[in-house]
Structure formats: structure tokens, C-alpha cells
Design an enzyme around this catalytic site. Sequence first.
Site: not given
Length: 685
Positions: A575, A649, A224, A572
Site C-alpha cells: 500500500n 525500520e 511502540g 513489493r
Amino acid sequence: MTDRLESREKVTGEARYAVEYPVEGVAYAAAVQATVGRGEITSVGTEEALRLPGVLAVLSHENAPELQDTGDAELALFQSRTVSYRGQFVAAVVAETLDTAREAARLVRVEYASEPPDVTLRADHPGLYKPDKVNPAFPSDTVQGEPDEAFANSAVRVDATYSTPAEHNNPMEPHATLAQWHDDGTLTLYDSTQGASSVQRTIAKALGLEPAQVRVVSPHVGGGFGSKGAPRPNVLVAVLGARAAGRPVKFAVPRQQMFATTGYRTPTIQRIRLGADEDGHLEAIAHEVVEQTSVIQEFGEQTAVVTRMMYKAPHRRTSHRLVKLNVPTPSWMRAPGETPGMFALESAMDELAVAAGIDPVELRVRNDTGHEPESGLPFSSRNLVACLREGAARFGWAARDPRPGVRRMGRKLLGTGVAASTYPAYMRPSGATARAEPDGTFTIRVAAADIGTGARTALTLIAAEALKVDLGRVRVEVGDSRFPKAPVAGGSAGTASWGTAVVRACEGLREKLNGSVPPGGVEASADTTGELKGRDRYARHAFGAQFADVEVDADTGEVRVRRMLGIFAAGRIVNPKTARSQFIGGMTMGIGMALHEESVMDAEFGDFLNRDLAQYHVPACADVRDIEADWVEETDPHLNPMGTKGIGEIGIVGAAAAVANAVHHATGVRVRDLPITPPRLLPRL
């Protein structure tokens, strides 16, 4: 390191995207675009199209139903004779097959009373004006102290103008919608969107329906980059087409039509003035931006806002000026505002370092600050210096010869550059439910969007931790407006927003369980609206440093990025595997901004000339030989229960400046107008 939980579904084709859902009796839509850049429609000839076998309906302003005002004039589809820009949807055809629809669209005859369009952005345009705000709600202008006087009295000064072109998002999956009306007057939309809740709310308003009468389904989205952050006209083409034909309708926007109808980054013209003392400490910063909007809808990119929080200086000014042109309305593109703004600011900082004879890394360190310069708020955490130091050590920056144009390997000129990165750590209200199933598993539901970022996987990890159970016992369902309302996947706020609601729902569920699950299961819900209102006031931002090593062919002017390193401080990392992918993806997109991406406007006809991926160039593997992303450990207690900042971003912010600064170091040539293509660079070598 957790693999994407839906990866097998994607590689086997089991994952369904918007127009892949099997719906009985489906028809297809094709849109007709305006062939003039400004004017009025005088007639719409549909006879030839309607004679084509298989054509079910032709829609235009002459027969389209009245739509309600949504606040977005781009969604006032077929509501007026006025043509505001070339490529605007002025009609649509619905047919039994896609080929028939496209052929019929070609046969629709639209006549116009046209006028010459005004499509060229320039710094002296007589229509420039000061908007009330820039995206999403920042003041257009700010001023502190006496920046003009302080600049004039500074020992070291930089006064330069930088420009960035229009750029288009080009997600892999085009903007696509499958619309199905039901006998009870309700509507189901299978839509490629960054926010199912947003599409539900907006489309219901346009149609005069209650939100509960519209269901939006979007579990998988093929990219997107901001362009799917709000519904585009394609959604209403499918919706109105389905109503007119009495059949479900699919509409996937062809790549060429996306360049006019699905958003893009505005071009910018930015004047930066930096004044510093002999030791490089900034005394004055002025950042003045000129950019475009459309004649039908105002969108002001917040290009200079990043300068308000980046470096300390007692005297400051930022401003934005817009001009309304006969162009499509600009919109969000990955890290809107920060990306073009930091290209100019970080290029100017490099020029200041050269002028002051100070190492570019050291210059940024000297101007670091613990408080947001204009608001005065303390940063919840700011580890820009740590990123600069760590990146410099790993990149081998200390061995760099600061003189430009002195390193050569055959006909290749070699250089290195650095730039800082930043992006706000946004968080928005969200809801979620957590359910304990009788079989010992848990189901989490939130109307979030996974646009390829690994959001589904991150939310599963967050839920498993909050529930204190193994990952395999948790299933997260996203992308359905029937689930608790959630904000769009945008502004790098997804994990923080949705994840907080998931944690709170899981905490509520644990309180209800008391060690056992009733036969019918048990559920808890959460809404974080109140929690966000009570947060302490801090300036919350992620930071980073990007280093680029480039080679420039002295004979052709071609630029190649030999290696690139990004070091980030983003709270933090939930993943690491998908996070690294996010950072690298943003950095790669930044290389595209620096070297390739440019949507070229034809001033006479008012249309983008390069409207496909054969002419609109994006980076390939040969352009990114060695790219690495990593992060410094950062604990920030002022963010959310997970301690996370957004990462989607920040990777693109600063990347183009790092490459441009490296090109200057390699060649001694300062290119201030992106992209850095051979025609721009070669004549100056």
C-alpha cells in the site's frame, strides 16, 4: 493508494485503546519508584497511605504473591528487597480514583540501605565482558582474514571512534494495561502491546496459569517503536493490583516513569577502522562496540552485526563488549543494532571517501557485493546501487562541490550528505484463519498488532487479492490473543509473517468453497511454521540510500535539515500511501537521533535527568522542512507469497549518518558523538 481502514474510528474517538475500555467497578494503580540507584529495601511504610480514604491496597515485596520465572528479570515485580537501579518499581498503590492512587503512592515510605551506583558507560570500564550472543542470537564476535595487518598495509585508512547516547522510544500512547480477573480464575488484559500472543504467553507463565486462561485484547495501539515488543512491569502492576483489590485495575505509566521502566536504546561507543586501496576498494573492516546492559538482565544490542553484511572486504572483524551497570535494562528501539551501527559505519565511509578523494556515492558503489560478505550467502535481491543512483539523480548530487565549508548563504553554512540504509527481511511463523460468511463477506483473524503502521489495511489488501474479491467484502480482525497466534509487530517482520499466513488461509478457504458458501459459513486456517523451515538459504535484506541537505547557523551552531530524500528497495510495496508514511516516519526519527535525542544520565544519583517531552527533544515541523520518500521497483521471488520486505525500520537506518555527513560537508567539522547540538558544534566552527 488505500486510506487506513480504521482512520474514521481513530479521528472520531471510536477506536478504543488499552485503558479506555468501559469496565464495571474499575480502580486505578500508581507505582512507587526507587529513589536510590543501588541497595536494599529495609522497610516499606504503608500506614499513612492506607489511611487515605479510597485506598484499596498497597503492594510491595512484603506482601506480593510469588511469581514464576519468565526469563525476564524485569518482570520479577516485588519479588526481592534488592534495588538494581533508580526508578525501579518497588511498590504500588490501588485506589478508587487515579488522584487518590497517586497521592497514596507519594505517602508510601520506603527506606533503603544504599550504595553508590555504577551507571557510566566507558570504553575502559573494568567490568567489560564478551557476551555469548547479541540480540537476538548473533555471535558476539566474528573474524575473517588478518584485519589488523591488512589495515596497517592499506593505502587509505580511517580509524575513528563514534558514540551514540541512550535514547527513549516515547510512543504517543504510554504503556498501559487494564487487568480484570474473572470468577473462574481467568484473566483479561486490555494492553498496549506489539504482541498479544507474547503477552498472553509470558504473563500466564509468570502467574502459573495456562495460556488459555489469559486473554489479551489490543486492537489499537498508539505506537511502540520496540518498547512494547514484550510485556513490561506495568502489566504486572495492573494484574497484581487487580488481584489484591478484587477489582479491575487500570495502570497507565506516566511519561516520567517510562524513562526507567519501559526500555530504551543502549548508548554505544564504536571504534571503526577502514582500510582501502588507492581506488577506494575496502581491504579491511574492523568494528568494535562497547555498550551497556543492566545488572539484572542481559541485553546485547547487535550494533556491529550490520557491518558483517554491508560491504565486501577480505579482512574483517566485529566485536561486542558489554558492562553490567545499575541502569534499567536496555531493549529494542526502532531498528535496534542497525541504527547505531550504521551511524558509525556510514560516517566512517564518508570519512574514507574524503581521505581517498572519491565521491561518497561512488565509494559505496565500488564496494557493493552480490553475496553477504561474512556468510557467503547470495542476496535474494540487493538494489543498493539502484537506490544510490536514483537518489543521487533526484537529489541533484552531481552538482555538489565536494569541498567542505565552501557554500554559504548569509550566516548559514550549507552542505549535503549521503548514507546507505539496510534492514533484514525477517519472517516468523504465524497462524491465521479465513472465514466465508453467509452474507458474502469474509472475515480474517490473526493475533497481529497494528501499532499505527497501517497493518490492518495491508492485511486486508493481501486477503482481498488472495481471495480475488473486492476490498469491501473483507474484514480483518487483529489484536486478540484468542485469534491464531502471531509474532510481535517488530523486526519489520509483521506484513511478511502475518501476510503469508493470511494468504495460505485464504488459499485453503478457496479450495473449500467450490463456488458457494454453506448456510453456516466455512473457515480455513493456516500455520506457516513448516513453510519457513523449508525456505532456501538466502541473505534477505532491504536496502536504501538517504540524502540530506542541511544548513548550519555559524553564529549559534543550530542545524536545520532543509530537505531530505530517501530511496528504498524493499520488495513489493503493498500500500504506497501507508508505506510512504512509514518511510517518512523513520527518517524523521533519524533526524531526531542526529540532532536532538539524548537521555542524559546523572552519574551521582543514577537517574535520567530529562524525563519528559519538554526536555527530551524530538523533531518538530521546523526541523524537517522538506522530506520525501520513494522506492525502486523490486521483484524478489525468495521472500514470501506477497514478495514483501519490511519497511517499518529501514527509514531510520542511515538517516542520522546522512545528516552528520551533511553537517561535515557544510562546516568541515566532523562530529562523531550524537546528537549534533550547538554546544558540541559551535566551539569547533
